[in-house]
Scaffold this active site. Sequence first.
Site, short mmCIF file in Angstrom:
data_model
loop_
_atom_site.label_atom_id
_atom_site.label_comp_id
_atom_site.label_asym_id
_atom_site.label_seq_id
_atom_site.Cartn_x
_atom_site.Cartn_y
_atom_site.Cartn_z
CB ALA A 64 -0.88 -0.01 1.24
N GLY A 103 0.65 -5.14 0.73
CA GLY A 103 -0.53 -5.14 -0.14
C GLY A 103 -0.20 -5.71 -1.50
CD GLU A 106 -2.64 -7.76 2.38
OE1 GLU A 106 -2.22 -6.58 2.27
OE2 GLU A 106 -3.42 -8.10 3.28
N1 T1G Z 1 4.64 3.46 0.07
C1 T1G Z 1 5.10 4.67 -0.26
N2 T1G Z 1 6.39 4.94 -0.55
C2 T1G Z 1 7.26 3.91 -0.48
C3 T1G Z 1 6.85 2.61 -0.14
C4 T1G Z 1 5.47 2.40 0.14
N3 T1G Z 1 4.98 1.20 0.44
N4 T1G Z 1 7.95 1.82 -0.16
C5 T1G Z 1 8.98 2.60 -0.51
N5 T1G Z 1 8.58 3.85 -0.70
C6 T1G Z 1 9.42 4.98 -1.11
C7 T1G Z 1 10.50 5.27 -0.10
O1 T1G Z 1 9.99 6.13 0.92
C8 T1G Z 1 11.53 5.97 -0.96
O2 T1G Z 1 11.08 7.30 -1.17
C9 T1G Z 1 11.41 5.23 -2.29
O3 T1G Z 1 10.11 4.62 -2.29
C10 T1G Z 1 12.46 4.17 -2.48
O4 T1G Z 1 12.38 3.32 -1.32
C11 T1G Z 1 -2.84 -2.97 3.32
C12 T1G Z 1 -1.12 -1.80 4.98
C13 T1G Z 1 10.31 -1.82 -1.61
C14 T1G Z 1 12.22 -3.01 -0.48
O5 T1G Z 1 6.39 -1.97 4.03
O6 T1G Z 1 10.64 -2.16 2.02
O7 T1G Z 1 0.87 -2.76 2.27
O8 T1G Z 1 13.04 8.52 -0.16
O9 T1G Z 1 14.75 3.74 -0.57
O10 T1G Z 1 16.02 0.43 -0.89
O11 T1G Z 1 -1.66 -4.82 3.96
O12 T1G Z 1 11.15 0.53 -0.11
O13 T1G Z 1 12.93 8.08 -2.64
O14 T1G Z 1 11.33 9.72 -1.56
O15 T1G Z 1 13.36 1.86 0.45
O16 T1G Z 1 15.12 -0.08 -3.24
C15 T1G Z 1 3.91 -2.62 3.11
C16 T1G Z 1 8.21 -0.77 2.24
C17 T1G Z 1 3.17 -1.32 3.16
C18 T1G Z 1 7.44 -2.02 1.89
C19 T1G Z 1 12.61 -0.98 -1.88
N6 T1G Z 1 5.08 -2.48 2.29
N7 T1G Z 1 9.25 -0.51 1.27
O17 T1G Z 1 13.79 -0.66 -1.19
O18 T1G Z 1 14.15 1.74 -1.95
S1 T1G Z 1 1.76 -1.37 4.22
C20 T1G Z 1 6.27 -2.15 2.84
C21 T1G Z 1 10.42 -1.22 1.28
C22 T1G Z 1 0.68 -2.40 3.41
C23 T1G Z 1 -1.48 -3.58 3.35
C24 T1G Z 1 -0.51 -2.86 4.18
C25 T1G Z 1 11.47 -0.77 0.31
C26 T1G Z 1 11.62 -1.66 -0.92
P1 T1G Z 1 12.17 8.48 -1.40
P2 T1G Z 1 13.73 2.67 -0.74
P3 T1G Z 1 14.88 0.34 -1.83
#
Ligand code: T1G
Length: 676
Positions: A64, A103, A106
Amino acid sequence: MTSSPIRYERHDNVAVIVSDNPPVNALGAAVRQGLEAYVKQAVADETIGAIVIRCDGKTFFAGADITEFGKPMQDPPLPFLVDMIEASTKPVVAAIHGTALGGGLEVALSCHYRVAVPSAKLGVPEVKLGLLPGAGGTQRLPRVAGVRLALEMCATGNPISAKRAQEAGLVDRIVGEDSLAADAISYAREVVGRPIPRASERSVSPEPETVEAFRRENAKRFRGFDAPAANIACVEKATQVPFEEGVQFERQEFMKLMMGVQSAAQRHIFFAERQAAKIDDVPADTALRPIRKVGVIGAGTMGGGISMNFLSAGIPVTIVEMQQDALDRGTGVMRKNYEASAAKGRMKPEQVEAAMGALTPTLNLQDLADCDLVIEAVYESMDVKKEIFAKLDGICKPGAILASNTSYLDIDEIASVTKRPEDVLGMHFFSPANVMKLLEVVRGAKTAPDVLATVMSLAKKIGKVAVVAGVTYGFIGNRMLMPRQVEANKLLMEGATPEQIDRVHVAFGMPMGPFQMSDLAGVDIGWHRDPSRIENIRDALCAEGRWGQKKQAGFYDYDEKRTPSPSPRVQQIIDEFRAKSGATVREVTDQEIVERTIYPMVNEGALILEEGKAQRASDIDVVWIYGYGWSVYRGGPMFWAQNEETLPKIVAGLEKHGFTVARTLKDAAASGGRLK
Ligand code: T1G
């Protein structure tokens, strides 16, 4: 009208819905709206026999869009979208590359089939944000991959490989690394007309013993966190009730976590860590200096640990010592550490040999001449460091970056003995340097922007979380540690015990308290080493050889397994000092310990911000989470101060105990503002 991040392709009887929403294909509103529209279109089109959902860019949906949290959710909500995909009357194939997370997984779970490239990873890291999969993940995952793996994935948030996913039945086919799009279409063609397998329609057997065993095995690891328990409860519910009822339970548990302070704290740190990598006055596209070879001076605990970071990232290291036996001892410890990792399955034996093969031990400082970066990690003495940097100035090639691993000392003073102060900065690693993720990058007055940008980029490459600190004694973390230690020592004299003070800190969520930390690091660090000079409790302990865990005695007594126990001898020493000082011994409350050891840390953090020695309050939080183990569910000292404890309460507490309150802290408390 901004173009939609989703497009629709037709490949004969297969519809391919593609998301192109950089940087990580987060499932923001526009993506969800596009997916909904195009799935409906494909289902309604009689010439379409199957549907593929895939992503352009570096990864499948990574979850998400976390930036949408806390704002009004736009339609369609993700839970609605995944149910709609699953209800499709035509088979839907998820084509996975990069990381299918949260998500994103999911969505893939609601698809009827999943194909993935070998390098793909699949996970539900919501727990690391203090949440749980809120779009049916805790109910579909156990039905597809089994209860035990679902528990592990949901409660730890750690992703699994495509191979492991295939073994568990979460991925149906591993396809070509470079032919995902085509292979997914071929797979879709194969399943046209078959009965459609829906995860929600599968049964899942009750496994109370599996769930209980998992809870028991992980109780210590999840201590203090709310989200892991909620994740476990949701997966357990999936084994007990029908799908729809389980989804309702999941939704209520999700909302409880989303509204809680722990998730706010963990989401704060998620963004704070990434923000810390940005240097406000250095453009993100600053040209970096190539770092092909690193030199490390000192093969002790720090020098060896620092070297391992680079060797593990495939960067050759030349390590220098003064004496052959110290050099041999240091490289021996490095090999032993690598072999221990291999024994735990964290490294392959060939990786150990590759790392050690890239290490060049030497006694000759001249061998650093062709290094692109040299890191000094010797005794914490300004004179020793200045002598070394003066030599490096004459040895190292132009453009080489010269860094000190000093924990406290003035980088500008060190730089002043070189003709290249613009190439000098601090790289303060935290012990054990090959384990702790924090790197304080200390920016000197003359440090060149490209030098700073190079080291910040290198930090990420070696798996560190870097924070820029200004030149000030102790930089950010250790500077904030000092008032805590001063007050903890005073509290001992007034009636508190080391056990009580440490217990308060552990209850607060720290991995250990100030005295446990002192015993671990070494009570004798910074001791004047004159056993006849006993001016305080610490001197008395050191004079008796109570140097901490390494001597089986410090503020605590230790058995052979280093299990601590309160020390009657230490209590005797404390009593003697109390009597000598004439202090009135009284009962000290836990609350007073919090007010006198944790509030002053927040105050010091505010001063650090006022002086410009940290870029942002969230940087200070990152330092404490990754450098000292501050519990991520409290978000770091500055987040905690403004979200859980409140600034007015902290200012009142500081004033009650006679502290001088930082101006910005006082102003923010008075105005209802925030520390930035
Ligand atoms: N939403 C918004 N922005 C995100 C994002 C996300 N899910 N994931 C990463 N970014 C942004 C991050 O802030 C950065 O921004 C840029 O993307 C590059 O990220 C309903 C509720 C995918 C492994 O927890 O683990 O789904 O600083 O530097 O090292 O069940 O990002 O460039 O402006 O980390 O290559 C669940 C979180 C969400 C995954 C990539 N998902 N992200 O790593 O790049 S909750 C997560 C990561 C959800 C549902 C629930 C990593 C990555 P900026 P980065 P990276």
